[in-house]
Design a protein around this motif. Structure first.
Motif, PDB file in Angstrom:
ATOM      1  N   MET A   1      11.516  -7.574   0.403  1.00  0.00           N
ATOM      2  CA  MET A   1      11.404  -6.181   0.878  1.00  0.00           C
ATOM      3  C   MET A   1      10.987  -5.275  -0.272  1.00  0.00           C
ATOM      4  O   MET A   1      11.606  -5.293  -1.336  1.00  0.00           O
ATOM      5  N   ALA A   2       9.951  -4.513  -0.053  1.00  0.00           N
ATOM      6  CA  ALA A   2       9.446  -3.597  -1.082  1.00  0.00           C
ATOM      7  C   ALA A   2       9.856  -2.164  -0.772  1.00  0.00           C
ATOM      8  O   ALA A   2      10.181  -1.823   0.369  1.00  0.00           O
ATOM      9  N   LYS A   3       9.815  -1.328  -1.792  1.00  0.00           N
ATOM     10  CA  LYS A   3      10.042   0.104  -1.603  1.00  0.00           C
ATOM     11  C   LYS A   3       8.678   0.779  -1.462  1.00  0.00           C
ATOM     12  O   LYS A   3       7.848   0.727  -2.382  1.00  0.00           O
ATOM     13  N   VAL A   4       8.450   1.393  -0.295  1.00  0.00           N
ATOM     14  CA  VAL A   4       7.145   1.932   0.057  1.00  0.00           C
ATOM     15  C   VAL A   4       7.229   3.450   0.209  1.00  0.00           C
ATOM     16  O   VAL A   4       8.091   3.963   0.932  1.00  0.00           O
ATOM     17  N   ALA A   5       6.340   4.160  -0.467  1.00  0.00           N
ATOM     18  CA  ALA A   5       6.196   5.603  -0.265  1.00  0.00           C
ATOM     19  C   ALA A   5       4.987   5.837   0.630  1.00  0.00           C
ATOM     20  O   ALA A   5       3.869   5.470   0.276  1.00  0.00           O
ATOM     21  N   VAL A   6       5.213   6.415   1.803  1.00  0.00           N
ATOM     22  CA  VAL A   6       4.113   6.805   2.676  1.00  0.00           C
ATOM     23  C   VAL A   6       3.803   8.269   2.401  1.00  0.00           C
ATOM     24  O   VAL A   6       4.676   9.136   2.510  1.00  0.00           O
ATOM     25  N   LEU A  36       8.988   8.651   3.624  1.00  0.00           N
ATOM     26  CA  LEU A  36       7.825   9.472   3.962  1.00  0.00           C
ATOM     27  C   LEU A  36       7.823  10.737   3.115  1.00  0.00           C
ATOM     28  O   LEU A  36       8.772  11.528   3.151  1.00  0.00           O
ATOM     29  N   PHE A  37       6.743  10.943   2.362  1.00  0.00           N
ATOM     30  CA  PHE A  37       6.539  12.170   1.592  1.00  0.00           C
ATOM     31  C   PHE A  37       5.597  13.070   2.389  1.00  0.00           C
ATOM     32  O   PHE A  37       4.475  12.676   2.715  1.00  0.00           O
ATOM     33  N   THR A  38       6.040  14.293   2.690  1.00  0.00           N
ATOM     34  CA  THR A  38       5.196  15.203   3.463  1.00  0.00           C
ATOM     35  C   THR A  38       5.509  16.651   3.124  1.00  0.00           C
ATOM     36  O   THR A  38       6.594  16.957   2.630  1.00  0.00           O
ATOM     37  N   LEU A  39       4.556  17.528   3.386  1.00  0.00           N
ATOM     38  CA  LEU A  39       4.704  18.964   3.161  1.00  0.00           C
ATOM     39  C   LEU A  39       4.466  19.651   4.508  1.00  0.00           C
ATOM     40  O   LEU A  39       3.346  20.025   4.844  1.00  0.00           O
ATOM     41  N   SER A  40       5.525  19.757   5.315  1.00  0.00           N
ATOM     42  CA  SER A  40       5.383  20.181   6.704  1.00  0.00           C
ATOM     43  C   SER A  40       6.465  21.166   7.097  1.00  0.00           C
ATOM     44  O   SER A  40       7.611  21.071   6.649  1.00  0.00           O
ATOM     45  N   ALA A  41       6.071  22.108   7.956  1.00  0.00           N
ATOM     46  CA  ALA A  41       7.071  22.968   8.592  1.00  0.00           C
ATOM     47  C   ALA A  41       7.639  22.289   9.831  1.00  0.00           C
ATOM     48  O   ALA A  41       8.678  22.690  10.350  1.00  0.00           O
ATOM     49  N   THR A  42       6.959  21.263  10.299  1.00  0.00           N
ATOM     50  CA  THR A  42       7.325  20.565  11.521  1.00  0.00           C
ATOM     51  C   THR A  42       8.209  19.365  11.196  1.00  0.00           C
ATOM     52  O   THR A  42       7.901  18.590  10.285  1.00  0.00           O
ATOM     53  N   GLY A  99       7.679   6.043  -9.957  1.00  0.00           N
ATOM     54  CA  GLY A  99       8.318   4.853 -10.497  1.00  0.00           C
ATOM     55  C   GLY A  99       9.370   4.242  -9.599  1.00  0.00           C
ATOM     56  O   GLY A  99       9.792   3.092  -9.814  1.00  0.00           O
ATOM     57  N   GLU A 100       9.812   4.979  -8.571  1.00  0.00           N
ATOM     58  CA  GLU A 100      10.831   4.457  -7.655  1.00  0.00           C
ATOM     59  C   GLU A 100      10.248   3.503  -6.611  1.00  0.00           C
ATOM     60  O   GLU A 100      11.001   2.828  -5.908  1.00  0.00           O
ATOM     61  N   PHE A 101       8.917   3.432  -6.510  1.00  0.00           N
ATOM     62  CA  PHE A 101       8.294   2.711  -5.404  1.00  0.00           C
ATOM     63  C   PHE A 101       7.338   1.633  -5.895  1.00  0.00           C
ATOM     64  O   PHE A 101       6.671   1.774  -6.916  1.00  0.00           O
ATOM     65  N   ASP A 102       7.283   0.553  -5.120  1.00  0.00           N
ATOM     66  CA  ASP A 102       6.398  -0.562  -5.449  1.00  0.00           C
ATOM     67  C   ASP A 102       4.961  -0.287  -5.043  1.00  0.00           C
ATOM     68  O   ASP A 102       4.024  -0.796  -5.670  1.00  0.00           O
ATOM     69  N   VAL A 103       4.764   0.486  -3.993  1.00  0.00           N
ATOM     70  CA  VAL A 103       3.422   0.750  -3.488  1.00  0.00           C
ATOM     71  C   VAL A 103       3.414   2.092  -2.769  1.00  0.00           C
ATOM     72  O   VAL A 103       4.430   2.496  -2.174  1.00  0.00           O
ATOM     73  N   VAL A 104       2.304   2.793  -2.853  1.00  0.00           N
ATOM     74  CA  VAL A 104       2.099   4.035  -2.108  1.00  0.00           C
ATOM     75  C   VAL A 104       1.100   3.756  -0.993  1.00  0.00           C
ATOM     76  O   VAL A 104       0.060   3.133  -1.226  1.00  0.00           O
ATOM     77  N   VAL A 105       1.427   4.208   0.211  1.00  0.00           N
ATOM     78  CA  VAL A 105       0.504   4.107   1.345  1.00  0.00           C
ATOM     79  C   VAL A 105       0.140   5.530   1.758  1.00  0.00           C
ATOM     80  O   VAL A 105       0.986   6.264   2.269  1.00  0.00           O
ATOM     81  N   SER A 106      -1.096   5.925   1.498  1.00  0.00           N
ATOM     82  CA  SER A 106      -1.547   7.259   1.895  1.00  0.00           C
ATOM     83  C   SER A 106      -2.143   7.192   3.294  1.00  0.00           C
ATOM     84  O   SER A 106      -3.089   6.440   3.543  1.00  0.00           O
ATOM     85  N   THR A 107      -1.591   7.975   4.203  1.00  0.00           N
ATOM     86  CA  THR A 107      -2.208   8.155   5.522  1.00  0.00           C
ATOM     87  C   THR A 107      -2.867   9.521   5.581  1.00  0.00           C
ATOM     88  O   THR A 107      -3.184  10.032   6.647  1.00  0.00           O
ATOM     89  N   ALA A 108      -3.058  10.105   4.383  1.00  0.00           N
ATOM     90  CA  ALA A 108      -3.703  11.417   4.256  1.00  0.00           C
ATOM     91  C   ALA A 108      -4.964  11.293   3.413  1.00  0.00           C
ATOM     92  O   ALA A 108      -5.209  12.079   2.506  1.00  0.00           O
ATOM     93  N   ASN A 109      -5.731  10.232   3.677  1.00  0.00           N
ATOM     94  CA  ASN A 109      -7.026  10.055   3.038  1.00  0.00           C
ATOM     95  C   ASN A 109      -6.910   9.602   1.585  1.00  0.00           C
ATOM     96  O   ASN A 109      -5.843   9.184   1.136  1.00  0.00           O
ATOM     97  N   GLU A 110      -8.019   9.717   0.857  1.00  0.00           N
ATOM     98  CA  GLU A 110      -8.087   9.178  -0.500  1.00  0.00           C
ATOM     99  C   GLU A 110      -7.357  10.094  -1.478  1.00  0.00           C
ATOM    100  O   GLU A 110      -7.285  11.315  -1.293  1.00  0.00           O
ATOM    101  N   LEU A 111      -6.846   9.469  -2.559  1.00  0.00           N
ATOM    102  CA  LEU A 111      -6.001  10.215  -3.484  1.00  0.00           C
ATOM    103  C   LEU A 111      -5.942   9.476  -4.815  1.00  0.00           C
ATOM    104  O   LEU A 111      -5.836   8.250  -4.846  1.00  0.00           O
TER     105      LEU A 111
END
Length: 368
Positions: A1-6, A36-42, A99-111
Motif C-alpha cells: 500500500m502506497a501513500k498517494v496524494a491526489v 485529496l489536495f484541493t482548493l475549493s469552497a465546495t 515528502g509524506e507521499f510516494d506518488v502524486v496523482v494530478s487530476t488537474a492537468n500537467e504540473l
C-alpha cells in the motif's frame, strides 16, 4: 500500500474533471492510502454525492482555502481563467508536504512537481498562447513560469495521461510529449424504451460561456420555427463564477415556449432526464472529451456535437452526429429527425470499472 496524494485544483465547477477526480480517489482508495489536495469552497462529499461516487478519503486544504476559493469564484468574471492560478496556489501547499507521499496523482492537468507522478490532462492548463484552442488570461505567462513542467520532467518520473486523442495531440504540440489516452468513466444509464421517450433535446453540463448553451437554445428555436415539435431542457451546474451567463440563459429560456432550465439538480434527476429524452446536444466546439456527450450515448440517446475536439472520439467520427456551427447543428438534427435515426453507439464503452483498472495500473507502474 502506497501513500498517494491526489492533486485537484478545485471542485467548485462541478464538471467532468471533478467527476474524474472523485473516481480516481475511489479507485485508488481501494488499494492505497489516499489524501485529496484541493482548493475549493465546495465540500468534496457534496460533489461526490452529485456524481454518485463513493468518497471516503482524507482531504487536505491550505489554510483559509474555502474563503480564498469563494473569493476567486466571485472575482472570476474579472480574472478570466483561474484554474492555473489555483494550481499554483495549491502546489505551494503540496510541495511542503511532498515528502509524506510516494506518488502524486494530478487530476488537474500537467504540473511541475518533484518525484513520481501520474498526471491526467483534461486540457493543458499552461502555455495557452501556444495553441489555438487555449484559453488565456492576463496572467497566463506568470502561472506558466511558476508551475508548468518542462519536457524533461514529463519524460522522467511522470506518467502522462489524456482524456482523448485530441487532448493528447494538443498536449504534444505544447510539450513535445504525447500522453497515453485514458477515457473518463461513464457507466450505462437506464432509461425508457425509445418509443416512450420525449421527442425533445437535452442540453446537459455546466452552464458557462464556453459550453455555448445559448447557441443550443438557438438551434432548438430554429428547429421549432421549421415545424419540428421539439422541447428542450437545459440541465447543469450553475457555478458562482458564471452567474452572469446563467442569468442570460435563464432569460433566453423564459422567452421561449419550448425551453426550460434546471440548475444544480441531483444525480438522480440527471439520470432520470437522460433516460427520458431522445436527443442530446452539445455545442462547445473544442470539447476536451465531452462527458455529457458520452452520457447521452450511455443513456441510449442520439447525441449531437461539433466535429471538433475529444467528442469526435466519443461519437466515433460519425457524420450523422457531427456538425460545424449553429446552422450545421440545425441541419444535422433535422436530418436525424427526418430519417428517424435511432441510437446505435455502445452504451458501456467508457464504463467506470475499465477506468479504475487503468488508473490503478498506471499508478502501480509509476511506483515500480
Amino acid at each position: 500500500m502506497a501513500k498517494v496524494a491526489v492533486f485537484h485544483n478545485t471542485l467548485d465547477f462541478e464538471g467532468g474533471a471533478d467527476m474524474v477526480c472523485l473516481h480516481v480517489c475511489a479507485a485508488l482508495d481501494a488499494v492505497h492510502d489516499v489524501t485529496l489536495f484541493t482548493l475549493s469552497a465546495t465540500a468534496p462529499e457534496r460533489v461526490a454525492a452529485k456524481f454518485d461516487v463513493p468518497f471516503d478519503v482524507t482531504v487536505a486544504t491550505p489554510p483559509g482555502s474555502r474563503a480564498l476559493a469563494a473569493g476567486l469564484n466571485r472575482a472570476a468574471p474579472r480574472l478570466g481563467p483561474q484554474l492555473p492560478a489555483r494550481s499554483v496556489l495549491l502546489r505551494a501547499y503540496l510541495r511542503r508536504r511532498r515528502g509524506e507521499f510516494d506518488v502524486v496523482v494530478s487530476t488537474a492537468n500537467e504540473l511541475a512537481i518533484s518525484g513520481p507522478s501520474v498526471q491526467y490532462v483534461h486540457f493543458p492548463q499552461f502555455y495557452g498562447d501556444r495553441v489555438d484552442a487555449g484559453e488565456t488570461g492576463p496572467l497566463d505567462g506568470l502561472w506558466s513560469r511558476l508551475a508548468a513542467p518542462d519536457r524533461s520532467q514529463l519524460e522522467g518520473p511522470t506518467r502522462l495521461l489524456a482524456n482523448s486523442a485530441w487532448t493528447a495531440d494538443v498536449t504534444a504540440d505544447i510539450y513535445g510529449v504525447r500522453p497515453t489516452v485514458c477515457h473518463p468513466p461513464v457507466d450505462p444509464i437506464e432509461g425508457r424504451p425509445w418509443v416512450d421517450r420525449d421527442a425533445g433535446v437535452l442540453v446537459l453540463g455546466r452552464i458557462a460561456p464556453d459550453k455555448r448553451v445559448l447557441n443550443a437554445i438557438e438551434v432548438v428555436e430554429r428547429l421549432r420555427a421549421r415545424g419540428y415539435d421539439l422541447t428542450c431542457r437545459v440541465v447543469g451546474s450553475a457555478p458562482t463564477a458564471y452567474r452572469e451567463y446563467v442569468r442570460r440563459v435563464e432569460s433566453a429560456a423564459a422567452r421561449s415556449e419550448g425551453v426550460r432550465v434546471e440548475t444544480d439538480v441531483s444525480r438522480d434527476r440527471v439520470e432520470t432526464l437522460l433516460g427520458r429524452y431522445r436527443y442530446g446536444l452539445n455545442m462547445k466546439p473544442t470539447e476536451h472529451f465531452g462527458m455529457a456527450v458520452a452520457e447521452y450515448a450511455a443513456a441510449g440517446m442520439v447525441p449531437f456535437a461539433p466535429n471538433e475536439g475529444g467528442q469526435v472520439d466519443v461519437l466515433g467520427g460519425d457524420d450523422r452526429l457531427l456538425f460545424h456551427g449553429i446552422e450545421g447543428a440545425v441541419e444535422t438534427v433535422a436530418a436525424a429527425l427526418d430519417s428517424d435515426l435511432r441510437p446505435f453507439l455502445s452504451r458501456d464503452r467508457f464504463a467506470s470499472d475499465r477506468f479504475a483498472s487503468e488508473i490503478r495500473e498506471h499508478v502501480s507502474a509509476t511506483l515500480n
